[in-house]
Each structure stands twice: as structure tokens, then as C-alpha cells.
Design an enzyme around this catalytic site. Structure first.
Site, PDB file in Angstrom:
ATOM      1  N   ASN A   1       0.848  -1.189   0.000  1.00 38.89           N
ATOM      2  CA  ASN A   1       0.000   0.000   0.000  1.00 38.89           C
ATOM      3  C   ASN A   1       0.893   1.252   0.000  1.00 38.89           C
ATOM      4  O   ASN A   1       2.122   1.142   0.089  1.00 38.89           O
ATOM      5  CB  ASN A   1      -0.919  -0.031   1.219  1.00 38.89           C
TER       6      ASN A   1
ATOM      7  N   CYS B   1       1.978   3.476   2.038  1.00 34.93           N
ATOM      8  CA  CYS B   1       2.992   3.719   3.088  1.00 34.93           C
ATOM      9  C   CYS B   1       3.906   2.539   3.334  1.00 34.93           C
ATOM     10  O   CYS B   1       4.826   2.623   4.172  1.00 34.93           O
ATOM     11  CB  CYS B   1       2.296   4.130   4.374  1.00 34.93           C
TER      12      CYS B   1
ATOM     13  N   GLU C   1       3.478  -0.567   4.670  1.00 39.69           N
ATOM     14  CA  GLU C   1       3.416  -1.499   5.794  1.00 39.69           C
ATOM     15  C   GLU C   1       2.649  -2.779   5.489  1.00 39.69           C
ATOM     16  O   GLU C   1       2.675  -3.710   6.281  1.00 39.69           O
ATOM     17  CB  GLU C   1       2.791  -0.815   7.021  1.00 39.69           C
TER      18      GLU C   1
ATOM     19  N   THR D   1      -3.273  10.897  11.602  1.00 45.23           N
ATOM     20  CA  THR D   1      -4.423  11.663  12.081  1.00 45.23           C
ATOM     21  C   THR D   1      -5.067  11.015  13.294  1.00 45.23           C
ATOM     22  O   THR D   1      -5.494  11.707  14.221  1.00 45.23           O
ATOM     23  CB  THR D   1      -5.456  11.803  10.955  1.00 45.23           C
TER      24      THR D   1
END
Length: 777
Positions: A268, A270, A272, A433
Site C-alpha cells: 500500500n 505507506c 506497511e 491523524t
């Protein structure tokens, strides 16, 4: 009632509260959100008694933000709106034809428009220069089509309510790999994607043994190079621009619990979560900061109990979410993948008064993640006994998995009896976030900085990290801070990657983490660091050298004050001899005219040069368009010419105008042409490259010597002007940490697109600590 304050309150109201069709807020407290989410996820239990039991348990872990599911779950669960609860997806590699590639881009856009990030491996696309029989021509290659994915992602950024996030990947034996590695060094070609190279074990062995490496596609070897040549290119580019990252793809597949039925092709955005075609991320994080007792000890027992409940929660998400593509549903129901991780690690260590990266911290963090791993697998096996194992579970093959073989014998025996409800359980995802919402440090990252500047309609404010502020308020006269208040930039790169490698041992998927390095970190050190990451067992690595990309630069206020001192020195009233005057234009100058297509018509750019062959002035004519486009090009060229005649370095001029995006970007032969100023910048870059290729060795040596002499003189002058500020900075080395600020004067603004605060690289992604915006979410 849980009290939200400051940025956490803003994030909650803006992103996670339930709203009606008109955008009116229907929730005012976290308790209302927790009840909504717990009820929705528990609704998948078979009986009302079970639903009530698990709603209560789910609420107990959500309460006080002990467990924070992925943002899509908090937003969508129980909303009554058909939303996906998954944050990220991997789509199939495109078919090697125009329609296949366009279908792939369309699929990506559909997913992004619903709020998902996308990863795609482009290795299925034939390399640049390959013969294409259907059109009797040659292929433009994987990288050029990567620019198409990037451009489409940019449209989602401009037109959607949620910004698209994209990961482009290419296998290390693809013939276009060198172009892929260096593409981001040319502004404007791929601007809206993270890049990673998929590395094989055989390639790593070839690097270690200095062997040859074949670049091949479709069974044909296109070129043979030294493996170290490719390795050096990867490391040098990471040193220069922070990309590409690495995915050790062969290791990832060998280590995966799904080794016998899935091919993990990409991650994905990012990094991970390694996924197969149509795979999805199902994420949640335990806030380990909440498990530190008042006396500074850690409650491992409570952590284990919470981890068990979280596993049931994320398993139920698989059945709660809506699926817009049946292929996603089929892939996910086959394995029932979850991604339980952590946040608040840095805060937990601060509460325990342990320095992040120290040997003591490694022991504590290892016990944390071992606890989560063991309890998660026990819970999944218990759930399998009740609800059945994941459909692709085959006991004999599954128990042969490398990760499974490292589990305690008792847990392996339990899986042999009951099966396992979820094929993959653990992921260390970014929590940008949601960690702001929870008031916790992000993921497994150290605190990036203990103070930063936040901009809003009332101005610029210094915001301190809560734990640091509490210590500062309790010690108002203290001039030395404890060593456990260590930030990301104070850790060595080796400390970063050692922590990542240790945690990877207990995570069956992968980890999103940025290895931060100081500006003076060398290319050779990057090579050693990347090899260390591989040798430690990491499945991927993301590196960022401070100052290597102007869009993500962060500096402390002490550095800003130094800059202000220099600026003040520069801004003093100049004498007549110090005033920079442009050279007069002679009667005749020679030059070269270039033709370049733009979104506004064909433009002809003339670059004239002086008697030494250096660019002196620029003129541009844009087709028959006239009007505002002619005015724009004339204004740009006049200012560029003024700068060149004043002897400003041409590369400085190029940096100021390249990458500026207009409303009508188009593809050119060298990539995207974003606007008229960007087109002029590309012509100037081409002109410089042509000049350099014609220079003799003696000319280059003389030019370099001159540049070094000028730089040395300027450095000595700067040192003289700023000596006082430098001494003060040295004296305050152990004084209170000051806030971060932007250095937007580097030619490309690092401001957040939402709140205009500074951005930083963390968890493998550009992140704003002012409002929580992330380029990858």
C-alpha cells in the site's frame, strides 16, 4: 466524559464525527462515536446476547482511545452510508497494452474517489524501446505510464474530498529500473506517488558477491549490469531525494503466512502492508502509551487482554464493510487479513523515562510486541474454534510458515487443533491523524519534534508536545532536559533501523517507518544502512535525509534564528559597489531555439548565451495563442533573462520555475509538462545538459574550481556575519527544545496544502503536525 482539546478536537469534528446529508454534525463527543462504532462492529455476532457482549467489550477498548481503529472505520462504521472501511488497496499489475493500462488507471481512480490509497506494481509493462507490433513502433516504457498514474492521482487531489495516495513499484530486474530509480530527480514527471523498488534475495546476494545482474522482461535479457551498480543507484537516489524506498519482496513472500496461496506483488502507499492483487488493509492500533502505570511500569497483562478484543473487532470488520468490487471481497474473505499495530510508543517510553533507541528501550518494546503477537494469535485461534478458520487455511502447509515456526510451541499446537481465523494478523501502520485524535505519538516513530509551529486564522502559534510541556512546566528553571526527550533527528539512523528490525520479528506483515538521517549523512552510509536493514530482517525500508527534499524540510527555531541573522546581514543597506546590476546586452548574441509542446500550444524558446557560452537571456513565443499566454511567457522570460544577466546560477533560476502546475498539463517526450513556466524550465535544463556534454574535462575542472572558490568565500563571509548566532546555538545545545518552522525559501514550498504549516517525513509519508494532513491518507 473524555475531553478533547486543541488540534485533537478539530480533527474529531472535521473528520470523525457522524454528520447528516447537509454536513450538520450529529455527534459531539468521543463517547458517541465509540458507541456507534462498537455497536456497528458487534452487529456481526450471531445472537443478540453475543452482540451485546461484544458491543460492551468493543466499547471498553475504544474508550479513552486505548484502541483506535483505522480512520475509515471510525468514519464509516454505523454511519448508515455504504462506505468501505478499508484504507488501502493493491490493484493487479496492468495488462501490457493500452486498454489494459487505461483500465488499471480507471480502477485506481475509482478506489481513490472512495477514499482508498492504492499500490500497483508496473513490472508487467514492457520496457522503453521494445517493439510494439500492433503499431509498428516502440514502447514508451513502464516509467512513462507511471507518470499517467501519477497524473490521475493529481486529479483526485484537486477534485475529491479526500486526497489520493499512490505507491508505484517496479521489480529490480525490470529493464526500466534505472529510469524508475532516478525519475524523481526531474521535477514534474512523477509528482503524486511514492516509489519503491521490489528487491529479491538473489539480487542482494549478487550485491554482496559483486556479481552481474540481468535486466530482463518477457524471457529476454535486455542488459546485464553489475548488481552493485543498481544498488548504488538506489542508495544514491534515496540520499538525494528520499526515494525510492525498498520492498524486500522475495523475503516478504517467503515469510508470509500466505506463502502457499498468495503472491504479494506490491504494498500500500505507506509500505506497511504487502498485498496480492485485489488485497486490502484492515487496520487498527493499540495506544501503548495508555498502558504505562503511574509508577512508570508497563501493564503487559492489560495489553494482552486488549489485544485479544481488538483481534475480534478487526475480524468483524471483514463482514461489516461494504465492498465495491467483488474481487476485493473474494480476496479478503479468503484470508480475512487484519492489521493490528500500535501507536504511542515514543510517549510510553517517555512516561517510563527510557530513551528511545537505547538497549533498555529495545527490551521493553520487544516484550510489548511479543505480548501483542502471542495474544493476537491465541485470540484468532479461539475465534476459529467458534466461527471457523479462514477459508484458505490448510493446516500442514500453514504450520510450515516461517513466522508460524517462531511462535511458542503451545500456540502452534493450538492452531493445529483449532485453525486460525485470520491468515495475517499484525501490521505496523502509520497513524498520523488518528494518533492526533488520541493525543499520542504516531505509530512506532520517535517524537519528530517536541515543539512546532501551527498556523491558523489567528496567526502562528508554538505548540508543545504534551509530555514535554508538562515537564517544562514542572521544571521552569531547568536548563538541561532529560535524555529520554529524544526526537527523530537526534537518533542515529542505525538506532532507527535497529528498532524497526527488532519489531519486525514480531509482526507477520510489515512496518511503516521513516529512518531519519542528518543532512551530512553520506551516500556510503546509506548503502551500509540499507544493507543493515536487510540483514536485520526488515521487509522494507524508507529513508529520509534532512534537507534532501525542500518540500519536507523542517528546522528548529534556533536554525531559523540563524537564518534570520544571515537575512538581516544580507538585508543591510548595500553600498554602490555591492548593488547587483544586470550586464548590458551587446548588439549581437548567439543562441539556440527549442520547440516544446505545452497544454496551451506549441512554444518556441530561444536561449541566447554570452561569449563564454553561458545562458544570457531567454525569449519564448507560444504558437498563435497570444493573449494571456503570450503575456505570461514574456513576463517569465524577462525575469529569467534579468536573473541570468545578473549572473545568478542558471540552476537556481530553474529551481524557481520548474514544477509549477497549471490547469492544462500534458505529456511531453520527457514526461509531464505542467505549465508554461515548467516548459521553460525544461528547456533550460536541456540547454544546460547540452552545454555540459560539450565541455572538456579542463573546462569542467576550471568551472568546479571557480565554484568552490566562490562557495568558500561566501562561507567565510557567512561565518563572520553569523558568528554570534552560532556561538549562542552551541551554548544552548542542552537547553529547552524550541519549535520547528518552515524554510519555504528553498525554491519549493514545504507548506501543508490544508493549513499552510510545515510538513515532515514520518512513517514513510509527508505529514503535517499542524493539522494532521498526510500525503498518504
Amino acid at each position: 466524559m473524555y475531553k478533547l482539546e486543541g488540534l485533537a478536537k478539530d480533527v474529531f469534528f472535521d473528520r470523525y464525527t457522524l454528520k447528516d446529508a447537509n454536513g450538520k454534525r450529529l455527534e459531539d463527543t468521543p463517547e458517541q462515536m465509540w458507541h456507534r462504532v462498537a455497536k456497528a462492529i458487534a452487529s456481526q455476532e450471531k445472537t443478540e446476547v453475543k452482540q451485546q457482549e461484544w458491543e460492551t467489550k468493543f466499547y471498553s477498548v475504544l474508550e479513552n482511545f486505548n484502541f483506535i481503529p483505522g480512520g475509515r472505520i471510525l468514519t464509516g462504521a454505523g454511519s448508515g452510508v455504504p462506505l468501505t472501511l478499508y484504507n488501502c488497496f493493491v490493484i493487479p499489475s496492468p495488462q501490457d497494452n493500452r486498454s489494459g493500462i487505461l483500465d488499471s488507471v480507471k480502477l485506481m481512480v475509482e478506489i481513490m474517489s472512495r477514499g482508498g490509497g492504492v499500490g500497483v506494481n508496473l513490472s508487467s509493462i514492457r520496457p522503453r524501446g521494445s517493439y510494439v507490433k500492433g503499431v509498428n513502433g516502440t514502447a514508451s516504457g513502464a516509467v512513462s505510464f507511471g507518470a499517467l498514474y501519477s497524473f490521475a492521482t493529481g486529479l483526485i487531489i484537486q477534485g475529491g474530498s479526500r486526497r489520493g495516495a499512490l505507491m508505484l513499484m517496479l521489480d529490480c530486474d525490470h529493464p526500466d529500473i534505472m529510469e524508475f530509480i532516478t525519475v524523481k530527480r526531474t521535477m514534474g514527471q512523477i509528482t503524486n506517488a511514492n516509489l519503491s523498488v521490489c528487491i529479491s534475495d538473489s539480487f542482494m546476494e549478487a550485491v554482496k558477491q559483486d556479481k552481474d545482474w540481468d535486466l530482463q522482461w518477457g524471457g529476454k535479457v535486455y542488459k546485464t549490469i553489475k548488481a552493485k551498480e543498481l544498488w548504488d543507484a538506489v542508495c544514491d537516489s534515496a540520499w538525494a531525494s528520499g526515494e525510492p524506498g525498498l520492498m524486500f519482496k522475495e523475503r516478504y513472500n517467503k515469510e508470509s503466512n500466505s506463502w502457499y496461496f498468495e503472491d504479494l506483488i506490491a504494498t500500500n502507499p505507506c509500505g506497511e502492508q504487502g498485498l496480492p492483487a485485489w488485497g486490502v488493509c484492515n487496520l487498527g492500533a493499540i495506544n501503548v502509551s495508555n498502558f504505562v502505570n503511574e509508577d512508570g511500569t508497563f501493564d503487559y497483562g492489560r495489553l494482552g487482554k486488549v489485544a485479544r478484543i481488538c483481534v475480534r473487532f478487526l475480524d468483524n470488520v471483514v463482514d461489516t464493510t461494504d465492498y465495491f468490487f467483488p474481487e476485493n471481497e473474494a480476496a479478503q474473505r479468503r484470508i480475512r487479513r487484519t492489521g493490528l499495530g500500535t501507536m504511542g510508543l515514543a510517549d510510553a517510553l517517555i512516561k517510563m523515562k527510557v530513551r528511545y533507541g537505547s538497549p533498555e528501550s529495545l527490551e521493553i518494546v520487544e516484550k510489548m510486541h511479543q505480548t501483542i503477537r502471542d495474544e493476537a494469535y491465541i485470540a484468532s485461534s479461539e475465534n476459529a474454534a467458534e466461527k471457523g478458520p479462514f477459508p484458505a487455511f490448510e493446516k500442514d502447509k500453514f504450520l510450515q510458515g516461517k513466522f508460524i515456526q517462531r511462535l511458542p510451541k503451545a500456540i502452534q499446537d493450538m492452531i493445529a487443533r483449532n485453525g486460525l481465523r485470520n491468515g495475517v494478523l499484525l501490521t505496523q501502520a502509520p497513524t498520523g491523524t488518528t494518533s492526533i485524535l488520541a493525543g499520542a505519538s504516531s505509530g512506532i516513530e520517535p517524537v519528530f519534534d517536541f515543539a512546532f509551529q501551527r498556523k491558523d486564522r489567528l496567526g502562528v502559534h508554538t505548540v508543545y508536545h504534551a509530555l514535554f510541556k508538562a515537564w517544562k512546566d514542572a521544571h521552569p528553571n531547568e536548563t538541561e532536559i532529560p535524555d529520554y526527550f529524544v526526537n527523530a533527528k537526534q537518533l542515529t539512523p542505525e538506532e532507527h533501523v535497529t528498532m524497526q528490525g527488532m519489531i519486525q520479528t514480531y509482526v507477520d506483515s510489515s512496518i511503516s517507518k521513516t529512518v531519519n538521517a542528518p543532512h551530512e549523512h553520506t551516500k556510503e552510509q546509506v548503502r551500509d544502512l540499507y544493507m543493515k536493514a536487510y540483514d536485520l530482517g526488515c521487509k522494507g525500508v524508507t529513508y529520509f535525509r534532512d534537507g534532501s527534499r525542500s518540500e519536507a524540510v523542517l528546522t528548529s527555531l534556533s536554525d531559523v534564528k540563524k537564518d534570520e541573522t544571515k537575512a538581516a546581514a544580507v538585508a543591510k543597506t548595500p553600498t554602490a559597489s555591492e548593488v547587483i546590476s544586470p550586464r548590458l546586452r551587446p548588439e549581437k548574441v548567439a543562441g539556440i531555439t527549442y520547440k516544446i509542446k505545452t497544454g496551451y500550444g506549441t512554444m518556441f524558446v530561444t536561449v541566447n548565451h554570452d561569449e563564454k557560452g553561458q545562458p544570457f537571456e531567454v525569449f519564448a513565443t507560444i504558437g498563435k495563442a497570444g493573449g494571456v499566454f503570450a503575456e505570461e511567457s514574456e513576463a517569465i522570460c524577462r525575469l529569467v533573462s534579468l536573473a541570468l544577466r545578473a549572473r545568478l546560477p542558471i540552476n537556481t533560476v530553474i529551481e524557481q520555475i520548474k514544477g509549477i502546475r497549471g490547469p492544462m498539463p500534458i505529456f511531453g517526450k520527457n514526461g509531464m509538462i505542467l505549465s508554461i513556466p515548467d516548459a521553460i524550465a525544461q528547456v533550460l535544463m536541456q540547454h544546460v545538459q547540452d552545454l555540459e556534454s560539450k565541455q572538456t574535462a579542463a573546462q569542467k575542472a576550471q568551472e568546479q574550481a571557480t565554484a568552490v572558490a566562490v562557495m568558500q568565500a561566501e562561507t567565510e563571509k557567512m561565518a563572520e556575519d553569523t558568528m554570534t548566532a552560532t556561538v549562542k546555538k552551541a551554548e544552548s545545545k542542552y537547553k529547552l527544545i524550541e519549535a520547528s518552522s518552515s524554510v519555504a525559501n528553498t525554491g519549493f514550498s514545504p507548506e501543508c496544502p490544508e493549513c499552510s504549516s510545515i510538513m515532515a517525513m514520518a512513517e514513510g509519508c509527508l505529514t503535517c503536525f499542524g493539522c494532521g494532513y498526510s500525503k498518504c491518507s
